[in-house]
Design a protein around this motif. Structure first.
Motif, short mmCIF file in Angstrom:
data_model
loop_
_atom_site.label_atom_id
_atom_site.label_comp_id
_atom_site.label_asym_id
_atom_site.label_seq_id
_atom_site.Cartn_x
_atom_site.Cartn_y
_atom_site.Cartn_z
N LYS A 22 2.08 69.31 71.15
CA LYS A 22 2.55 69.16 70.06
C LYS A 22 2.30 70.43 68.87
CE LYS A 22 5.16 65.12 71.31
NZ LYS A 22 6.63 65.17 71.35
N THR A 23 3.12 70.41 68.08
CA THR A 23 3.46 71.54 66.90
C THR A 23 3.95 70.90 65.73
OG1 THR A 23 4.78 72.60 68.32
CG2 THR A 23 2.16 73.41 68.56
N LEU A 24 3.91 71.43 64.87
CA LEU A 24 4.72 71.49 63.05
C LEU A 24 5.80 70.93 63.86
CD1 LEU A 24 3.74 71.46 60.69
CD2 LEU A 24 4.82 73.96 60.35
N VAL A 45 1.10 63.50 59.78
CA VAL A 45 1.74 63.02 60.47
C VAL A 45 2.92 62.60 59.32
CG1 VAL A 45 3.51 61.14 62.27
CG2 VAL A 45 1.59 62.53 62.78
N GLU A 46 4.37 62.79 59.10
CA GLU A 46 4.93 62.14 58.26
C GLU A 46 5.76 60.98 58.73
OE1 GLU A 46 9.19 62.72 55.36
OE2 GLU A 46 6.96 64.79 55.49
N ALA A 47 5.27 59.37 58.12
CA ALA A 47 6.05 58.48 58.61
C ALA A 47 6.91 58.89 58.64
CB ALA A 47 4.82 56.97 58.52
N THR A 48 8.10 58.35 60.14
CA THR A 48 9.42 57.63 59.59
C THR A 48 10.49 55.98 60.01
OG1 THR A 48 10.04 58.60 61.81
CG2 THR A 48 10.27 60.40 60.34
N ILE A 104 5.36 65.87 62.36
CA ILE A 104 4.07 66.77 62.48
C ILE A 104 4.40 68.06 60.85
CG2 ILE A 104 2.16 68.31 63.32
CD1 ILE A 104 2.49 67.53 65.91
N VAL A 105 3.92 67.42 60.05
CA VAL A 105 3.66 68.21 59.18
C VAL A 105 3.03 69.68 59.11
CG1 VAL A 105 5.45 66.15 57.41
CG2 VAL A 105 2.70 66.97 57.18
N ALA A 106 1.51 69.44 59.90
CA ALA A 106 0.30 70.05 59.65
C ALA A 106 -0.39 69.40 61.13
CB ALA A 106 -0.41 69.74 58.54
N GLY A 107 -0.85 70.81 61.64
CA GLY A 107 -1.25 70.61 62.60
C GLY A 107 -1.26 71.30 64.03
N ASN A 108 -1.50 70.68 65.43
CA ASN A 108 -1.40 71.13 66.73
C ASN A 108 -2.09 70.05 67.63
OD1 ASN A 108 -3.13 73.40 68.35
ND2 ASN A 108 -2.15 74.12 66.28
N GLY A 109 -1.86 69.34 68.41
CA GLY A 109 -2.65 68.51 69.33
C GLY A 109 -2.17 68.14 70.84
N TYR A 110 -2.66 67.88 71.93
CA TYR A 110 -2.29 67.48 72.70
C TYR A 110 -2.38 65.65 72.70
CZ TYR A 110 -2.68 71.99 75.54
OH TYR A 110 -2.37 73.54 74.76
N LEU A 111 -1.02 65.49 73.00
CA LEU A 111 -0.73 64.09 73.07
C LEU A 111 -0.70 63.03 74.23
CD1 LEU A 111 1.11 63.07 70.37
CD2 LEU A 111 -0.22 62.20 70.28
#
Length: 632
Positions: free
Chosen positions: A183-185, A202-205, A162-169
């Motif tokens: 989930k946070t930065l 999200v930055e893909a890995t 995660i490179v920006a934002g937050n939320g519940y997964l």
């Protein structure tokens, strides 16, 4: 030859029915109408039709240097034709076809849910462009490093950070946990999980097959392939039995120069009771299991089950009920009933799993005032005053905190609870709700039964933190606990235990359990679990009662024992027939009668399994319990 084999395989049931009808007509012609010619003709036809698929299979086995029972049956039937015993040829081939058909019914498995799992994999992603706009792209064309936008309700399409934002997964598809993950930065997210609340960049890995979800599919498919070549019990036995009978027949023929006697040896040595005995035990044992809510996927499963000495349980949804419930309520200020009713009414406005757990505490109408969601913290309800329901950060910000509140939160958290705090604006009401996934009520008894029935090691695996997993394990006779386990970790632990010589059974209910289920020596699925878990498993507990595992273990041992009894009866019959034959007391006709009686005996013996029922003395089980050491 291949086309003929395919024809008989595809029409196996129809051919069996036709042969059965012709056998009955032949017997009617002989005993009711006293017509021997129709009797002989019908028996000849049945014998020929029955011999063709057996002979073709025998030829195929000889090509790979395997002397199977098909070879012996083929020679015996051909011999019966040579000496004019058409009825013997007909009955032997009919019994063989019936046994083969019954065995196929019990071994048949479907693997369609694995295809469904593949369909669940993410297909499309919203890729953020250099100018800040987004475009839909196929996940197969996304490269690591690209940034993906994930909105509330969307499936995360890649593994990434995660490179920006937050939320519940909702990460149940990966770690099996029912509790939403905040989930946070900078935190890791996985493909296949669902964003219930919030917005993420999200930055893909990892993408496609390289994601955790993709690897789940790959591991399940590989493990299934490795399990698809299990030999039938009867064929393993025939490797030794068939050549022995053939050698005896050959020796007898050479010594006596009596071809008819040698053929008679093969005919009497043909394992009619052996062919039918194992399938009858299998069908009866599997039928007993089905009646009691246990679905066995084949006779080999029972043989594997009885050898198990270690059982590994997934925690969430297997040992626990799979959804959060209020476990404790600590009232620090105010009236208990008033606080519970008011909290439940307010939380009824939210779909969050923790809110829904509190909402279940009352049947009262929903809160009539305004309810405002505070992202990542909880809710504020406005009635005659403001009420706050959420985490410690919300209460500290709006009302303030005290030592008693902090100590209560710390205590309930240590017990494995998620925390929701209720506070009123005027500070006259304050309470802490401890919420966690509850242990199945029968779990303790079920595990005690397994220990009493010979299981040496019981292990818990969980995607949850170690503290929560150990808290659950402390109430059970568990030998080892492992927390924070991803699907690949669970599968790897199974392999490690197998490498140490253990015969491992894995019990799970979710997609995330699939690799471990598929790699275990034996896989058991809870019937309420996902289609994939049920499909990959060898045994399904339809009634979702963990006590069925011990019953499945005992029934498996009983069924395999019954199979062995039938094999012994069949062999004893053959030995006695040979003794009687060489002593001059048994001829073809009397031998046939004894042969048929032995078949009847093994059928009756196998059918005993239908009425078998195992009762467990719980007092004896609990008396045998010993303290266990928990290992993180």
């Amino acid at each position: 030859m291949v086309k003929i084999q395919q024809f008989f395989y595809q029409n196996k049931k129809t051919i069996l029915i036709v042969n059965t009808v012709m056998l009955l007509l032949a017997e009617a012609a002989k005993w009711l109408l006293e017509l021997m010619l129709p009797y002989q003709v019908l028996m000849f036809i049945v014998g020929v039709i029955g011999l063709i698929p057996i002979l073709l299979t025998a030829i195929s086995s000889l090509k790979v240097k395997l002397i199977s029972i098909d070879v012996l049956v083929s020679l015996a039937v051909i011999g019966a034709f040579i000496i004019g015993e058409f009825n013997e040829a007909a009955i032997v081939t009919w019994l063989f076809m019936l046994g083969d058909y019954l065995e196929e019914l019990t071994l048949k498995k479907t693997r369609s849910a694995v295809a469904d799992l593949t369909k669940m994999a993410p297909k499309i992603a919203l890729v953020i462009q250099p100018d800040g706009s987004t475009e839909e792209e196929d996940v197969d064309f996304i490269d690591p490093g690209e940034k993906i936008l994930v909105k509330a309700g969307d499936q995360v399409p890649v593994d990434g950070k995660i490179v920006a934002g937050n939320g519940y997964l909702n990460e149940a598809s990966v770690n099996g946990e029912s509790k939403l993950a905040n989930k946070t930065l900078g935190q890791q997210v996985y493909a296949g999980t669902i964003l219930e609340d919030g917005t993420l960049t999200v930055e893909a890995t990892a993408v496609g097959e390289d994601t955790t979800f993709g690897k789940i599919i790959e591991m399940v498919e590989e493990a299934q392939d490795s399990k698809s070549h299990v030999e039938k019990l009867i064929n393993r036995f025939s490797k030794y039995y068939t050549p022995l009978v053939l050698v005896i027949a050959l020796v007898v023929g050479l010594i006596t120069r009596d071809i008819k006697l040698a053929i008679t040896v093969m005919v009497l040595g043909c394992p009619g009771a052996l062919v039918i005995g194992v399938p009858v035990s299998t069908v009866a044992g599997i039928g007993n299991g089905a009646k009691n809510g246990i679905m066995f996927k084949g006779s080999q499963v029972m043989d594997q089950m009885r050898q198990v000495d270690e059982m590994i349980f997934d925690k969430t949804g297997t040992l626990t009920v799979g959804h959060p419930e209020v476990s404790q309520i600590e009232i620090l200020k105010g009236q208990r009933k008033e606080i519970i009713d008011l909290a439940a009414q307010i939380e009824a406005n939210s779909n969050h799993p923790l809110a829904q757990a509190i909402a279940k505490l009352t049947n009262s109408a929903q809160f009539s005032g305004k309810v405002q969601t505070v992202k990542g913290k909880g809710v504020i309800a406005y009635g005659n005053q403001a009420y706050y329901l959420g985490n410690l950060a919300l209460i500290k910000e709006e009302v303030g905190e005290n030592i008693q509140l902090k100590e209560t939160v710390a205590h309930l958290s240590k017990l494995g609870n998620s925390i929701v705090i209720f506070a009123s604006q005027d500070q006259t009401q304050l309470a802490v709700f401890g919420i966690k996934d509850q242990l199945r009520p029968e779990a303790k008894t079920a595990l005690e039964q397994l220990k009493a029935n010979g299981i040496k090691k019981l292990v818990i695996l969980s995607g949850d933190n170690k503290q929560t997993a150990q808290q659950i394990a402390s109430e059970l006779p568990i030998d080892e606990v492992h927390g924070e386990m991803l699907p690949a970790d669970k599968a790897e632990l199974v392999k490690q235990e197998q490498a140490q010589g253990h015969r491992v059974a894995f019990i799970g209910d979710g997609i995330n359990d699939s690799p471990a289920l598929a790699n275990a020596d034996l896989a058991l699925a809870i019937g309420s679990g996902t289609d994939v878990a049920v499909d990959v498993s060898d045994i399904v507990l339809v009634k979702n009662d963990l006590r069925q595992i011990a019953y499945a273990l005992v029934l498996s041992k009983k069924t395999v024992s019954n199979m062995n009894q039938n094999i012994f009866i069949a062999l004893l019959t053959v030995v006695l027939l040979f003794i009687g034959l060489f002593a001059g007391y048994v001829e073809m006709a009397s031998g046939m009668l004894i042969h048929e009686l032995s078949i009847l005996i093994v059928i009756i013996n196998g059918m005993r399994l239908i009425k078998f029922h195992q009762k467990v003395d719980h007092r004896q089980v609990f008396a045998q319990r010993k303290p266990v050491e928990l290992k993180a």
